[in-house]
Design an enzyme around this catalytic site. Structure first.
Site, PDB file in Angstrom:
ATOM      1  N   HIS A 176       0.807  -1.224   0.000  1.00 56.82           N
ATOM      2  CA  HIS A 176       0.000   0.000   0.000  1.00 56.82           C
ATOM      3  C   HIS A 176       0.845   1.282   0.000  1.00 56.82           C
ATOM      4  CE1 HIS A 176      -0.037  -0.995   4.521  1.00 56.82           C
ATOM      5  NE2 HIS A 176       0.735   0.054   4.402  1.00 56.82           N
TER       6      HIS A 176
HETATM    7  C1  LIG Z   1       3.656  -1.167   7.871  1.00 59.07           C
HETATM    8  S1  LIG Z   1       5.177  -1.891   8.258  1.00 59.07           S
HETATM    9  C2  LIG Z   1       4.774  -3.598   8.100  1.00 59.07           C
HETATM   10  C3  LIG Z   1       5.619  -4.477   8.963  1.00 59.07           C
HETATM   11  C4  LIG Z   1       5.202  -5.952   8.992  1.00 59.07           C
HETATM   12  N1  LIG Z   1       5.328  -6.576   7.698  1.00 59.07           N
HETATM   13  C5  LIG Z   1       3.798  -6.086   9.536  1.00 59.07           C
HETATM   14  O1  LIG Z   1       2.876  -6.303   8.763  1.00 59.07           O
HETATM   15  O2  LIG Z   1       3.624  -5.931  10.755  1.00 59.07           O
HETATM   16  C6  LIG Z   1       6.117  -1.593   6.827  1.00 59.07           C
HETATM   17  C7  LIG Z   1       7.546  -2.126   6.903  1.00 59.07           C
HETATM   18  O3  LIG Z   1       8.097  -2.021   5.599  1.00 59.07           O
HETATM   19  C8  LIG Z   1       9.456  -1.677   5.700  1.00 59.07           C
HETATM   20  N2  LIG Z   1       9.826  -1.132   4.393  1.00 59.07           N
HETATM   21  C9  LIG Z   1       9.305  -0.049   3.779  1.00 59.07           C
HETATM   22  N3  LIG Z   1       9.857   0.110   2.564  1.00 59.07           N
HETATM   23  C10 LIG Z   1      10.747  -0.914   2.410  1.00 59.07           C
HETATM   24  C11 LIG Z   1      11.629  -1.301   1.385  1.00 59.07           C
HETATM   25  N4  LIG Z   1      11.702  -0.615   0.239  1.00 59.07           N
HETATM   26  N5  LIG Z   1      12.402  -2.403   1.570  1.00 59.07           N
HETATM   27  C12 LIG Z   1      12.352  -3.097   2.726  1.00 59.07           C
HETATM   28  N6  LIG Z   1      11.510  -2.788   3.741  1.00 59.07           N
HETATM   29  C13 LIG Z   1      10.735  -1.700   3.577  1.00 59.07           C
HETATM   30  C14 LIG Z   1       9.500  -0.700   6.852  1.00 59.07           C
HETATM   31  O4  LIG Z   1      10.796  -0.575   7.410  1.00 59.07           O
HETATM   32  C15 LIG Z   1       8.486  -1.340   7.810  1.00 59.07           C
HETATM   33  O5  LIG Z   1       9.118  -2.213   8.718  1.00 59.07           O
END
Ligand SMILES: C[S@@+](CC[C@H](N)C(=O)[O-])C[C@H]1O[C@@H](n2cnc3c(N)ncnc32)[C@H](O)[C@@H]1O
Length: 347
Positions: A253
């Site tokens: 999202h």
């Molecule tokens: C809303 S959290 C979701 C965490 C977990 N998957 C959950 O559902 O509880 C979004 C996660 O995506 C990671 N994230 C965002 N962009 C990313 C990217 N380009 N590559 C790796 N991780 C990313 C952030 O660091 C964060 O931990």
């Protein structure tokens, strides 16, 4: 303003009350946030029930404390009789240290970004994108270091357990269960399954800073021997593999459909031919009046990301098809208004 203040519009009587409540939403958030920040709920849970003694324990002003306590009672988080008492809602979710604790979520949902971003929503609508210089999808964004530990309990716990139950009949008979948890955050979605299958190995992918925060959970579940890490940007970093199961929870999202397709195509190359991809997401598409959450969530994405929103099921089905996956099974999540989309590799 009360329900007897009715206006006539097109022959129908319409109460202004719902509109007034919408306009006061910010006040409600501020009251809850102050209660959490001051530790009001913890004081009452510990038996401190009077405004004067609570004020003194918190080193706060007695009048200010009484006004806040009454406002929390007006919202249904406290009851006022012979002092102040917790309602079931506050007792379940607002006592620090409980596994169901949700208090720190107010600093996520209503963190500084919200107080700065929402007053400028009209301008974001005009421009069609966030006004912040550091959108949330910026690799290594510091917002996620606050988010990740806060989501370990009540936010990700029930959904992680639901996914483990959902995958059990598929996972159990397999010889191997190598899991890639993309943008893992707390890591709970893969670690919960790894804890239930001694053959499982979890590879957690996220920024180095967020991965450091997963170590406590890994230690608690005694999974250090069966966990490894990929630090960096999911769009860039080598994924290794192939994996039996790839989980992507609440990442897509943040991005446009085009970027989602790019990532899905990468993930297809890292999945075993008989493996499964699980997308855990807020899904739009149903009427906003019956399923409001994804539409309200998309506004958060508008204020905080370049191109993110809660995409529809039709969109995910098309993107999965175009990136070499089968049409997904769809299952509701638990504890969050999200769905699991479970797909295999096509052909
Ligand atoms: C809303 S959290 C979701 C965490 C977990 N998957 C959950 O559902 O509880 C979004 C996660 O995506 C990671 N994230 C965002 N962009 C990313 C990217 N380009 N590559 C790796 N991780 C990313 C952030 O660091 C964060 O931990």
């Amino acid at each position: 303003m009360t329900d007897d203040t009715l206006l006539s519009a097109s022959g129908a009587t319409v109460s202004p009350e719902p509109l007034m409540q919408m306009m006061q939403g910010l006040h409600v958030t501020g009251i809850v946030q102050a209660g959490v920040e001051l530790g009001i709920f913890d004081q009452i849970a510990g038996g401190n029930r009077l405004a004067t003694t609570i004020a003194s324990a918190l080193n706060a002003d007695p009048r200010g404390t009484r006004i806040l306590l009454d406002a929390l009672a007006a919202l249904g988080l406290l009851e006022r009789h012979d002092g102040y008492h917790l309602t079931a809602l506050a007792e379940t979710y607002l006592i620090p240290g409980r596994s169901s604790y949700l208090g720190n979520m107010v600093n996520i949902l209503a963190g500084p970004w919200a107080w700065e971003g929402f007053p400028r929503l009209a301008e974001a609508v005009r421009r069609g994108t966030t006004l912040t210089e550091r959108p949330w999808e910026t690799p290594g964004h510091e917002f996620w270091e606050t988010f990740s530990p806060s989501s370990v309990g009540a936010i990700s716990g029930p959904g992680s357990q639901a996914l483990a139950e959902l995958m059990e009949p598929w996972a159990s008979p397999r010889d191997s269960l190598d899991i890639l948890d993309v943008a893992c955050g707390s890591g709970l979605f893969s670690l919960t399954q790894a804890a239930q299958h001694p053959k499982a190995h979890a590879t957690l992918l996220d920024s180095a800073e967020v991965l450091d925060l997963t170590k406590e959970t890994i230690g608690r579940l005694d999974l250090a021997e069966r966990t490894s890490f990929i630090r960096g940007d999911a769009f860039e970093v080598p994924l290794a593999g192939p994996y039996d199961l790839i989980i992507v929870s609440h990442l897509f999202h943040h991005f446009s459909e085009e970027r989602c397709l790019t990532l899905l195509s990468r993930l297809a190359t890292a999945l075993k031919p008989d493996g499964r991809l699980v997308i855990h997401e807020f899904i739009s598409g149903a009427a906003p009046s019956t399923t409001p959450f994804p539409y309200l969530f998309s506004v958060i994405m508008l204020t905080s990301t370049g191109e993110g929103e809660a995409h529809s099921l039709d969109t995910y089905e098309r993107l999965l098809r175009e990136s070499g996956f089968t049409s997904p099974e769809v299952h509701p999540s638990r504890g969050m208004p999200s769905h699991f989309l479970i797909a295999g590799r096509a052909g």
